[in-house]
Structure formats: structure tokens, C-alpha cells
Design an enzyme around this catalytic site. Structure first.
Site, PDB file in Angstrom:
ATOM      1  N   PHE A  38     -12.901   0.178  -5.652  1.00  0.00           N
ATOM      2  CA  PHE A  38     -11.816  -0.235  -4.569  1.00  0.00           C
ATOM      3  C   PHE A  38     -11.275   0.963  -3.632  1.00  0.00           C
ATOM      4  CE2 PHE A  38      -7.375  -0.865  -3.723  1.00  0.00           C
ATOM      5  CZ  PHE A  38      -7.231  -2.218  -3.356  1.00  0.00           C
ATOM      6  N   ARG A  52      -1.531  -3.808 -11.080  1.00  0.00           N
ATOM      7  CA  ARG A  52      -0.188  -3.218 -11.592  1.00  0.00           C
ATOM      8  C   ARG A  52       0.280  -3.756 -12.933  1.00  0.00           C
ATOM      9  NH1 ARG A  52       2.070  -2.273  -5.573  1.00  0.00           N
ATOM     10  NH2 ARG A  52       1.080  -0.374  -4.949  1.00  0.00           N
ATOM     11  N   TRP A 100     -10.226   9.434  -3.851  1.00  0.00           N
ATOM     12  CA  TRP A 100      -9.575   9.256  -5.226  1.00  0.00           C
ATOM     13  C   TRP A 100     -10.164   7.863  -5.764  1.00  0.00           C
ATOM     14  CZ3 TRP A 100      -8.247  13.288  -7.710  1.00  0.00           C
ATOM     15  CH2 TRP A 100      -7.405  14.190  -7.160  1.00  0.00           C
ATOM     16  N   ILE A 101     -11.430   7.674  -5.573  1.00  0.00           N
ATOM     17  CA  ILE A 101     -11.825   6.258  -5.596  1.00  0.00           C
ATOM     18  C   ILE A 101     -12.376   6.277  -7.009  1.00  0.00           C
ATOM     19  CG2 ILE A 101     -13.053   4.361  -4.634  1.00  0.00           C
ATOM     20  CD1 ILE A 101     -10.619   5.355  -2.914  1.00  0.00           C
ATOM     21  N   THR A 102     -11.849   5.368  -8.037  1.00  0.00           N
ATOM     22  CA  THR A 102     -12.331   5.414  -9.604  1.00  0.00           C
ATOM     23  C   THR A 102     -13.564   4.559  -9.122  1.00  0.00           C
ATOM     24  OG1 THR A 102      -9.958   4.988 -10.247  1.00  0.00           O
ATOM     25  CG2 THR A 102     -11.683   4.307 -11.573  1.00  0.00           C
ATOM     26  N   GLY A 129       3.117  19.330 -33.520  1.00  0.00           N
ATOM     27  CA  GLY A 129       3.017  20.708 -33.641  1.00  0.00           C
ATOM     28  C   GLY A 129       1.551  21.207 -32.757  1.00  0.00           C
ATOM     29  N   GLU A 142      -1.761   3.287  -7.958  1.00  0.00           N
ATOM     30  CA  GLU A 142      -1.288   1.938  -8.124  1.00  0.00           C
ATOM     31  C   GLU A 142       0.120   1.997  -7.535  1.00  0.00           C
ATOM     32  OE1 GLU A 142      -2.995  -0.656  -8.631  1.00  0.00           O
ATOM     33  OE2 GLU A 142      -4.658  -0.020  -9.469  1.00  0.00           O
ATOM     34  N   LEU A 198      -9.049   2.159  -0.876  1.00  0.00           N
ATOM     35  CA  LEU A 198      -8.011   1.999  -0.135  1.00  0.00           C
ATOM     36  C   LEU A 198      -7.392   3.393   0.301  1.00  0.00           C
ATOM     37  CD1 LEU A 198      -5.838   0.290   1.375  1.00  0.00           C
ATOM     38  CD2 LEU A 198      -4.581   0.391  -0.830  1.00  0.00           C
TER      39      LEU A 198
END
Ligand code: FAD
Length: 386
Positions: free
Chosen positions: A128, A245, A161-163, A341, A365, A130
Site C-alpha cells: 500500500f 487501524r 516506508w512501504i511494508t 532484568g 497508520e 501512500l
């Protein structure tokens, strides 16, 4: 497994089956290798078709081999996948909510027939596009554009940044149509077309077990029939984001629950000063707070499912769910890390991996800030974006 107020007791048989299938898949197929994938910055791509066979991609849609399960079942699925890793849930979210959903909602019959069965089975991978290098939170300022030439469109621009872009067969690219008043349209771009590049982004220190890349578009010619006919304007990408989302609001609960379970077990197993650290009030306070935060987020997710099922889920509800639940998972995975820890900073345990992943989930998102502004506008009627 934490389900403090017994919400899962009310699941239907189908929803329970989906939960169990996803949980088993994560435990048996995914969990054994996740630390290695996270360290190497890889995703187990061999699982993509198997996830398709198990019905993990957009099962809440109907037709074209998709079962149309309830929104609760879909949410539970996202929760269980993200208990494995946010990268795993991202794979299913992008494929289902950001690629299959727009084709299903806005595509032509030919586009649906061509893509939905293959995407649903994981025989094709989608992405996708965008976000752009200069336009993240404000995608309406996008520069990627399409120019009509006869019965073709010529696309130019770049997305980042496109998965999954480096492994995708098809990209849903959102671009401004210069021949139509710069209206934003969705274009189905096969990634093997001339002029398409999908360089991988390698230097992430969050969401490492997920493949991220760019999409370069240089005079890419696509036929008119690759345009999504059913939507114009920013409503197109924004309605996809609403779907995704929603899944994230659920998924974050899964990641936090996984971190909690590791911390609870560790606190019971780890001896200091002559007994388990779980006997200290300080550690019990942390566990009590974690369980409370997870449970209240879980309640919000279940309520969102009910509202979505009856068509009453608003963008404000979705922003509240994504914003609250991701912040919760970001904060609580850190507390879980604390309880472990020194061991907590290794990939032998999940909390710090979830904690690192949550930095991405907090940002993509719609960033936490942007969801604050959406809620602010919903509550006051005044937009504070600019
Ligand atoms: P910016 O928009 O530059 O924001 C920077 C900071 O400014 C943020 O803190 C933000 O909250 C703040 N800010 C911005 N505007 C305002 C304002 N009006 N008021 C107050 N504060 C503001 N995108 C896709 O299209 N497809 C994908 O598949 C995809 N996958 C991703 C995977 C990963 C691993 C990551 C990290 C990102 C992915 N994204 C994807 C992109 C993601 O959606 C963007 O990173 C996000 O929208 C933020 O945009 P930005 O990074 O440009 O930050």
C-alpha cells in the site's frame, strides 16, 4: 493467558476456532524462529501462503473465497498474530486491510477476480503506497501523480516506508490524477512493470521482522483498467487506514499480553534474596498495573468490534482505540522488560522486541499525535492540524 474479565468466554464457536488456529500457528510455526528473524531483519516469507490457507488475510470480507467472519473474529486474529510479533500482524494487516479491502470495496469485477483469490491465498503479495519522502502525516499533499495518455496512465513519483514493497507483486498506489483536477485515485501497479523500483530499507531498529521498502515510479505506464473505479479523493486511502487501524487496536493488546505473560512467568521463576521476585510488592504492583491496562484496552477493542459490526464505528472511535491501545502496549512492554532484568534486553525474550516494534506501531497508520488531533477535532469541532 491473560483474559482477566473473561471476554473470551463469550466468543462464538467460530471465533474460538480462529483464536485457537492463530495461537497454534504463532506458537508452532512462528515463535521458534522470530528472534533470529528479528536479529537478521528478515520475515519468514515461506509462511505467507500458509497464512493464506489458514484464512489470515481479510477473513472479515465476503466473496471471492473470503468467509466474512465477524469483526470480533478478525480482531482476535490480529491480537493473536501480534502476540507473535508486530511484523507478523503487519503482514496480515497490509495484505488484508490495505490491499484486499480497497480492491474489494472500490475495484472492478475484473480487478476483484484477478487479485482477491490470489491475495487471499497468499499466492500474491500486495503493498500500500501512500507515504512519500516529504509527506507522511499529511498525505493529501502527495506529489506522486498520474497523467492520462489515451487509454493509459503514466505514473511518476516516489513512496517510502512501504511494508512489503520489495516482495510485492502488486502495489496499491495513491496518486493525483493531473488530467482530473489532481483528484487522488488508487492505481493497481504490478511491480514488474517498466519504471517500478522497490528498494529495501535496511537500517530499521524497530519492526525488524517485517520487510519495508520504497516504491519508485518513473514513467510507469498502466492501462486504464488498473484504476480503482469506485473511489475518488482521500476517502480512498483513509477508508483503508480505518480498517487497518481497527486491527492495530486489537493487535497491540496481543503484543502487550505476550510481554505480560513473559514477565509474569519470569517473576515466578527468577529467585533473588532467597525466593521468587514475584513475592516482592514492587513486582506485583507492576504486574497488577500491566494486567489492568491490558484488560481496559481489551474492553475498548471488544466494544469497537460491536460498533463495527453494526456499522456505527466512527473515525473518532478508531483513533481512540489505536491511540490508547498502542500507547498502552508501548508503555507496558517496557515495564515487562524491566521485570526481566538483564535477560530482558536480549532477543531470548519477547518484551524488548515488542517494545522496539511499538515505536513503529506508535508512528505508522497515523502517529499518536495525529490521532490526538483527530480526537481533538471530534470533541471540539475545531481542527488543529495546521
Ligand atoms: P511526519 O509526518 O514527518 O511526522 C514527524 C513528527 O511530527 C511526528 O511525531 C508527528 O506526530 C508530528 N506531526 C506531524 N504533523 C503534526 C501536526 N499537525 N501536529 C502535531 N504534530 C505533528 N506508509 C504507507 O503508506 N504504507 C506502508 O505500508 C507503511 N508502512 C510503514 C512501516 C514502517 C516500519 C514505518 C516506520 C512506517 C510505515 N509507513 C507506511 C509510513 C507511516 O505511515 C509514516 O511514517 C507516518 O504516517 C508518519 O509520517 P512521517 O514518518 O513522515 O512523519
Amino acid at each position: 493467558m491473560l483474559d482477566y474479565v473473561g471476554l473470551e468466554g463469550d466468543l462464538t464457536e467460530e471465533e474460538t476456532l480462529i483464536r485457537d488456529t492463530a495461537r497454534r500457528f504463532v506458537d508452532e510455526q512462528f515463535r521458534p524462529d522470530i528472534a533470529e528473524h528479528f536479529e537478521n531483519g528478515t520475515f519468514p516469507t515461506e509462511l505467507i501462503p500458509e497464512m493464506g490457507e489458514l484464512g489470515f488475510y481479510a477473513p472479515n470480507l465476503e466473496g471471492y473465497g473470503l468467509p466474512g467472519v465477524s469483526e470480533t473474529a478478525y480482531g482476535i486474529l490480529m491480537q493473536e498474530l501480534e502476540a507473535g510479533d508486530s511484523g507478523l500482524r503487519s503482514m496480515a494487516s497490509v495484505q488484508g486491510a490495505l490491499v484486499m479491502y480497497p480492491i474489494h470495496a472500490f475495484g472492478s469485477d475484473e480487478q476483484k477476480e484477478k487479485w482477491l483469490p490470489d491475495l487471499g491465498m497468499g499466492e500474491a503479495v500486495g503493498c500500500f503506497g501512500l507515504t512519500e519522502p516529504e509527506h507522511g502525516s499529511n498525505p493529501s499533499a502527495m506529489e506522486t501523480h498520474a497523467e492520462r495518455e489515451g487509454d493509459e496512465y503514466v505514473l511518476n513519483g516516489s513512496k517510502t516506508w512501504i511494508t512489503n514493497s520489495p516482495i510485492a507483486d502488486v502495489a496499491v498506489v495513491w496518486a493525483k490524477d493531473r488530467s482530473d483536477d489532481d483528484t487522488v485515485r488508487g492505481f493497481l501497479v504490478e511491480t514488474d512493470r517498466d519504471g517500478v523500483t522497490t528498494n529495501k530499507i535496511d537500517d530499521k531498529i524497530s519492526l525488524r521482522a517485517s520487510i519495508t521498502g520504497e516504491i519508485g515510479l518513473q514513467n510507469v505506464r498502466i492501462p486504464e483498467e488498473n484504476v480503482l473505479p469506485g473511489v475518488r479523493g482521500m476517502k480512498g486511502p483513509l477508508s483503508c487506514l480505518s480498517q487497518a487501524r481497527y486491527g492495530i487496536a486489537w493487535g497491540a493488546v496481543g503484543a502487550a499480553r505476550d510481554a505480560f505473560e513473559q514477565a509474569r512467568q519470569y517473576a515466578l521463576d527468577r529467585d533473588q534474596f532467597g525466593g521468587p521476585i514475584a513475592r516482592f510488592q514492587l513486582q506485583q504492583q507492576k504486574l497488577a498495573e500491566m494486567a489492568t491496562q491490558i484488560t481496559t484496552s481489551q474492553l475498548l477493542a471488544y466494544r469497537m468490534a460491536e460498533l463495527k459490526e453494526r456499522g456505527d464505528l466512527t473515525p473518532g472511535h478508531i483513533s481512540m482505540g489505536k491511540r490508547n491501545n498502542v500507547r498502552m502496549a508501548r508503555d507496558q512492554s517496557r515495564v515487562a522488560r524491566e521485570i526481566l532484568g538483564g535477560n530482558g534486553i536480549t532477543t531470548d525474550y519477547s518484551p524488548m522486541r515488542h517494545m522496539a516494534n511499538m515505536e513503529t506501531v506508535y508512528t505508522y497508520e497515523g502517529t499518536h499525535d495525529i490521532h490526538t488531533l483527530i480526537l481533538g477535532q471530534d470533541l471540539t469541532g475545531i481542527a488543529a492540524f495546521e
